[in-house]
Design a protein around this motif. Sequence first.
Motif, short mmCIF file in Angstrom:
data_model
loop_
_atom_site.label_atom_id
_atom_site.label_comp_id
_atom_site.label_asym_id
_atom_site.label_seq_id
_atom_site.Cartn_x
_atom_site.Cartn_y
_atom_site.Cartn_z
N UNK A 36 102.17 -13.70 -38.23
CA UNK A 36 101.56 -13.05 -37.07
C UNK A 36 101.83 -11.56 -37.02
N UNK A 37 102.90 -11.10 -37.69
CA UNK A 37 103.26 -9.68 -37.64
C UNK A 37 102.92 -8.94 -38.94
N UNK A 38 102.20 -9.61 -39.83
CA UNK A 38 101.86 -8.99 -41.10
C UNK A 38 101.08 -7.69 -40.92
N UNK A 39 100.06 -7.71 -40.08
CA UNK A 39 99.23 -6.52 -39.89
C UNK A 39 100.04 -5.36 -39.32
N UNK A 40 100.96 -5.68 -38.40
CA UNK A 40 101.82 -4.66 -37.80
C UNK A 40 102.61 -3.92 -38.86
N UNK A 41 103.30 -4.66 -39.70
CA UNK A 41 104.15 -4.03 -40.71
C UNK A 41 103.35 -3.43 -41.87
N UNK A 42 102.22 -4.03 -42.18
CA UNK A 42 101.38 -3.49 -43.26
C UNK A 42 100.90 -2.08 -42.88
N UNK A 43 100.42 -1.93 -41.66
CA UNK A 43 99.91 -0.64 -41.22
C UNK A 43 101.03 0.39 -41.11
N UNK A 44 102.16 -0.03 -40.54
CA UNK A 44 103.27 0.90 -40.35
C UNK A 44 103.90 1.30 -41.68
N UNK A 45 104.08 0.33 -42.57
CA UNK A 45 104.68 0.64 -43.87
C UNK A 45 103.77 1.57 -44.67
N UNK A 46 102.48 1.33 -44.60
CA UNK A 46 101.52 2.18 -45.31
C UNK A 46 101.62 3.62 -44.82
N UNK A 47 101.72 3.79 -43.50
CA UNK A 47 101.81 5.13 -42.91
C UNK A 47 103.09 5.83 -43.34
N UNK A 48 104.19 5.09 -43.41
CA UNK A 48 105.46 5.68 -43.81
C UNK A 48 105.47 6.03 -45.29
N UNK A 49 104.94 5.15 -46.11
CA UNK A 49 104.93 5.38 -47.55
C UNK A 49 104.07 6.57 -47.94
N UNK A 50 103.00 6.81 -47.20
CA UNK A 50 102.11 7.93 -47.50
C UNK A 50 102.81 9.28 -47.38
N UNK A 51 103.96 9.29 -46.71
CA UNK A 51 104.71 10.53 -46.54
C UNK A 51 105.66 10.79 -47.72
N UNK A 52 105.67 9.88 -48.67
CA UNK A 52 106.49 10.02 -49.87
C UNK A 52 105.62 10.40 -51.07
N UNK A 53 106.24 10.90 -52.12
CA UNK A 53 105.51 11.15 -53.36
C UNK A 53 105.13 9.81 -53.97
N UNK A 54 104.16 9.81 -54.86
CA UNK A 54 103.73 8.56 -55.50
C UNK A 54 104.89 7.88 -56.22
#
Length: 202
Positions: free
Chosen positions: A87-105
């Motif tokens: 049930x919380x997959x979408x929550x963490x998927x979106x948040x993790x994606x946003x955080x990771x985008x702030x890092x280098x590849x």
Amino acid sequence: ATAINALASYTGKDLSQKVNEALASATSPKLEDLLTVAKQCHIKATYDKVLAQAQSGNQAAIEALPAVVSAKEAPYLTDMLGKCDAAQTALYQTAATAALKQLSAADQYKTVSAVLKGASQKDRLYPLLAATNTDEAVAELQAAGSKAALNALKKSTNYKAVAPLLKAAKEGDESALLSYVKLVNANEKNLDSKYSKLAEAL
């Protein structure tokens, strides 16, 4: 009250500090107003409180979370995605994606790959791994060999993904063929080489 009114009440004060303090005891509807302000102003100081509200199911907090995450939260959010309830997959998927985008590849890859090793729900992390578009991610997904890993590879922009995509295309996977053609068209500038690669998939 509206988010605009919430902003107006903090005129002349440190918005970040005041919103963060107010979130500690706010209730609806002011809570939702404050969460909207945190989202619109990207107030990262509110992360802990927004996360707590999001985890409890508050929709305004769920929508605000990606706007207040920092790169330092990427490991935790990625880890939660790999083990949370469905049930919380979408929550963490979106948040993790946003955080990771702030890092280098490279750091994105290191973060996701490290979490992946101990994740109970590895399939959820494959799209994040593919999104790093690194050579290492392509190799790791190819080695995984699962349908979920292949589906993630279909979204990679790394040209090395053509090998596993070509293999899947030859086995009748039409979406793999489309992804293969897209990668070839985007990367092969020499027409003869491009036509040769495309013909290979047919």
